[in-house]
Design a protein around this motif. Sequence first.
Motif, PDB file in Angstrom:
ATOM      1  N   TRP A  50       0.833  -1.197   0.000  1.00 46.69           N
ATOM      2  CA  TRP A  50       0.000   0.000   0.000  1.00 46.69           C
ATOM      3  C   TRP A  50       0.871   1.252   0.000  1.00 46.69           C
ATOM      4  O   TRP A  50       1.855   1.328   0.726  1.00 46.69           O
ATOM      5  N   SER A  51       0.480   2.219  -0.798  1.00 49.64           N
ATOM      6  CA  SER A  51       1.193   3.489  -0.865  1.00 49.64           C
ATOM      7  C   SER A  51       0.203   4.616  -0.596  1.00 49.64           C
ATOM      8  O   SER A  51      -0.865   4.689  -1.210  1.00 49.64           O
ATOM      9  N   ALA A  52       0.566   5.491   0.332  1.00 52.01           N
ATOM     10  CA  ALA A  52      -0.313   6.595   0.712  1.00 52.01           C
ATOM     11  C   ALA A  52      -0.286   7.691  -0.347  1.00 52.01           C
ATOM     12  O   ALA A  52       0.720   7.909  -1.018  1.00 52.01           O
ATOM     13  N   GLY A  53      -1.424   8.352  -0.487  1.00 55.30           N
ATOM     14  CA  GLY A  53      -1.482   9.447  -1.452  1.00 55.30           C
ATOM     15  C   GLY A  53      -2.806  10.167  -1.441  1.00 55.30           C
ATOM     16  O   GLY A  53      -3.602  10.037  -0.504  1.00 55.30           O
ATOM     17  N   PHE A  54      -3.023  10.926  -2.504  1.00 55.54           N
ATOM     18  CA  PHE A  54      -4.238  11.707  -2.673  1.00 55.54           C
ATOM     19  C   PHE A  54      -4.868  11.354  -4.006  1.00 55.54           C
ATOM     20  O   PHE A  54      -4.180  11.177  -4.997  1.00 55.54           O
ATOM     21  N   GLY A  55      -6.178  11.283  -4.003  1.00 54.15           N
ATOM     22  CA  GLY A  55      -6.906  11.114  -5.245  1.00 54.15           C
ATOM     23  C   GLY A  55      -7.574  12.434  -5.592  1.00 54.15           C
ATOM     24  O   GLY A  55      -8.015  13.173  -4.703  1.00 54.15           O
ATOM     25  N   ARG A  56      -7.611  12.734  -6.866  1.00 50.32           N
ATOM     26  CA  ARG A  56      -8.240  13.980  -7.306  1.00 50.32           C
ATOM     27  C   ARG A  56      -9.159  13.673  -8.475  1.00 50.32           C
ATOM     28  O   ARG A  56      -8.746  13.060  -9.458  1.00 50.32           O
ATOM     29  N   PHE A  57     -10.416  14.067  -8.342  1.00 54.73           N
ATOM     30  CA  PHE A  57     -11.391  13.862  -9.406  1.00 54.73           C
ATOM     31  C   PHE A  57     -11.289  14.998 -10.411  1.00 54.73           C
ATOM     32  O   PHE A  57     -11.470  16.158 -10.067  1.00 54.73           O
ATOM     33  N   VAL A  58     -10.987  14.646 -11.652  1.00 56.93           N
ATOM     34  CA  VAL A  58     -10.887  15.621 -12.731  1.00 56.93           C
ATOM     35  C   VAL A  58     -11.694  15.069 -13.901  1.00 56.93           C
ATOM     36  O   VAL A  58     -11.233  14.195 -14.627  1.00 56.93           O
ATOM     37  N   PHE A  68       4.361  11.323  -0.737  1.00 54.53           N
ATOM     38  CA  PHE A  68       5.739  11.770  -0.579  1.00 54.53           C
ATOM     39  C   PHE A  68       6.474  11.667  -1.907  1.00 54.53           C
ATOM     40  O   PHE A  68       7.299  10.780  -2.114  1.00 54.53           O
ATOM     41  N   SER A  69       6.142  12.566  -2.809  1.00 52.72           N
ATOM     42  CA  SER A  69       6.759  12.576  -4.131  1.00 52.72           C
ATOM     43  C   SER A  69       6.881  14.019  -4.599  1.00 52.72           C
ATOM     44  O   SER A  69       6.041  14.858  -4.284  1.00 52.72           O
ATOM     45  N   PHE A  70       7.908  14.276  -5.375  1.00 53.09           N
ATOM     46  CA  PHE A  70       8.080  15.606  -5.946  1.00 53.09           C
ATOM     47  C   PHE A  70       7.377  15.728  -7.292  1.00 53.09           C
ATOM     48  O   PHE A  70       7.317  16.805  -7.871  1.00 53.09           O
ATOM     49  N   ALA A  71       6.848  14.633  -7.805  1.00 55.26           N
ATOM     50  CA  ALA A  71       6.228  14.625  -9.133  1.00 55.26           C
ATOM     51  C   ALA A  71       4.994  15.525  -9.169  1.00 55.26           C
ATOM     52  O   ALA A  71       4.190  15.541  -8.239  1.00 55.26           O
ATOM     53  N   LEU A  72       4.850  16.252 -10.249  1.00 54.16           N
ATOM     54  CA  LEU A  72       3.681  17.100 -10.432  1.00 54.16           C
ATOM     55  C   LEU A  72       2.563  16.359 -11.157  1.00 54.16           C
ATOM     56  O   LEU A  72       1.406  16.750 -11.082  1.00 54.16           O
ATOM     57  N   ARG A  73       2.928  15.305 -11.870  1.00 57.17           N
ATOM     58  CA  ARG A  73       1.930  14.517 -12.588  1.00 57.17           C
ATOM     59  C   ARG A  73       1.480  13.348 -11.723  1.00 57.17           C
ATOM     60  O   ARG A  73       2.228  12.875 -10.862  1.00 57.17           O
ATOM     61  N   PRO A  74       0.258  12.861 -11.959  1.00 51.50           N
ATOM     62  CA  PRO A  74      -0.230  11.734 -11.162  1.00 51.50           C
ATOM     63  C   PRO A  74       0.544  10.454 -11.459  1.00 51.50           C
ATOM     64  O   PRO A  74       1.010  10.247 -12.579  1.00 51.50           O
ATOM     65  N   LYS A  75       0.649   9.602 -10.458  1.00 54.44           N
ATOM     66  CA  LYS A  75       1.321   8.310 -10.614  1.00 54.44           C
ATOM     67  C   LYS A  75       0.409   7.320 -11.326  1.00 54.44           C
ATOM     68  O   LYS A  75       0.867   6.504 -12.117  1.00 54.44           O
ATOM     69  N   ARG A  76      -0.892   7.397 -11.034  1.00 54.89           N
ATOM     70  CA  ARG A  76      -1.883   6.521 -11.670  1.00 54.89           C
ATOM     71  C   ARG A  76      -3.097   7.350 -12.061  1.00 54.89           C
ATOM     72  O   ARG A  76      -3.465   8.296 -11.377  1.00 54.89           O
ATOM     73  N   VAL A  77      -3.750   6.954 -13.145  1.00 50.14           N
ATOM     74  CA  VAL A  77      -4.982   7.600 -13.600  1.00 50.14           C
ATOM     75  C   VAL A  77      -5.998   6.503 -13.880  1.00 50.14           C
ATOM     76  O   VAL A  77      -5.736   5.592 -14.665  1.00 50.14           O
ATOM     77  N   LEU A  78      -7.146   6.590 -13.214  1.00 42.35           N
ATOM     78  CA  LEU A  78      -8.230   5.636 -13.436  1.00 42.35           C
ATOM     79  C   LEU A  78      -9.357   6.346 -14.165  1.00 42.35           C
ATOM     80  O   LEU A  78      -9.845   7.373 -13.703  1.00 42.35           O
ATOM     81  N   SER A  79      -9.764   5.804 -15.284  1.00 45.86           N
ATOM     82  CA  SER A  79     -10.848   6.389 -16.058  1.00 45.86           C
ATOM     83  C   SER A  79     -12.186   5.831 -15.580  1.00 45.86           C
ATOM     84  O   SER A  79     -12.323   4.621 -15.360  1.00 45.86           O
ATOM     85  N   ARG A  80     -13.171   6.699 -15.441  1.00 43.51           N
ATOM     86  CA  ARG A  80     -14.491   6.275 -14.989  1.00 43.51           C
ATOM     87  C   ARG A  80     -15.130   5.302 -15.977  1.00 43.51           C
ATOM     88  O   ARG A  80     -15.836   4.385 -15.599  1.00 43.51           O
ATOM     89  N   ARG A  81     -14.853   5.464 -17.264  1.00 40.49           N
ATOM     90  CA  ARG A  81     -15.459   4.621 -18.296  1.00 40.49           C
ATOM     91  C   ARG A  81     -15.084   3.156 -18.167  1.00 40.49           C
ATOM     92  O   ARG A  81     -15.863   2.290 -18.467  1.00 40.49           O
ATOM     93  N   GLY A  82     -13.895   2.872 -17.738  1.00 40.74           N
ATOM     94  CA  GLY A  82     -13.465   1.484 -17.657  1.00 40.74           C
ATOM     95  C   GLY A  82     -13.358   0.964 -16.244  1.00 40.74           C
ATOM     96  O   GLY A  82     -12.746  -0.063 -16.001  1.00 40.74           O
ATOM     97  N   LEU A  83     -13.958   1.649 -15.295  1.00 38.15           N
ATOM     98  CA  LEU A  83     -13.793   1.308 -13.886  1.00 38.15           C
ATOM     99  C   LEU A  83     -15.103   0.804 -13.295  1.00 38.15           C
ATOM    100  O   LEU A  83     -16.151   1.416 -13.496  1.00 38.15           O
ATOM    101  N   ALA A  84     -15.036  -0.306 -12.595  1.00 38.85           N
ATOM    102  CA  ALA A  84     -16.199  -0.851 -11.892  1.00 38.85           C
ATOM    103  C   ALA A  84     -15.723  -1.478 -10.594  1.00 38.85           C
ATOM    104  O   ALA A  84     -14.645  -2.082 -10.544  1.00 38.85           O
ATOM    105  N   VAL A  85     -16.500  -1.324  -9.539  1.00 46.65           N
ATOM    106  CA  VAL A  85     -16.149  -1.902  -8.250  1.00 46.65           C
ATOM    107  C   VAL A  85     -16.591  -3.354  -8.231  1.00 46.65           C
ATOM    108  O   VAL A  85     -17.760  -3.662  -8.432  1.00 46.65           O
TER     109      VAL A  85
END
Length: 145
Positions: A50-58, A68-85
Motif C-alpha cells: 500500500w502506498s499513501a497518497g491523494f486522489g483527485r477527481f478531474v 511523498f513525491s516531488f512529481a507534479l503529474r499523477p502516478k496513476r490515472v483511473l478512467s471512470r469509463r473502464g472502472l467498476a467496483v
Amino acid sequence: MSTIEWFGIGAIALLTAILVLIIRRALMARVSGTIKLNFRVSTMMDGRGWSAGFGRFVGDELRWYRMFSFALRPKRVLSRRGLAVESRRSPRGQERFSLPHDWVILRCTSHHAPVEIAMAESTVTGFSSWLEAGLPGEDSRSLAA
C-alpha cells in the motif's frame, strides 16, 4: 570546504526538500475534489504494497498522486469509463497495521488490470456517486455489498 560546511549544506538541502513536500501536500489538500486515497502498488506479499497518497477527481478521471513525491503529474490515472467496483472489504491481516481502522478496501476492475484502492468509509459514498454519474447512455456501476 570543511566537514561542518558540507554537513550544513546537506541539512539545508534536506530541510528544503521537506518544506517542498509539505507545501505540495498542503496545496493538494486545498484543491476541491481531493481525497485521501491509498493505492496498492504491489501484490507480491499478502496485505502489503500500500502506498499513501491523494486522489483527485478531474472530469472522468481519478488521478492518484503519491503523498511523498516531488512529481507534479499523477502516478496513476483511473478512467471512470473502464472502472467498476468488484468487491469491498475491511482491512485484514497486515493491512490493519498500514491502513486506518475506518477505511474500506475496494477491488476494482479497470481496462488494464484489477486494482485495489483504500479510502475512508465516509469517502466511499462520494466515490460511488462519481463512478455512477457517467455520461448519459452509459451503464451505471454500483458497489458490491
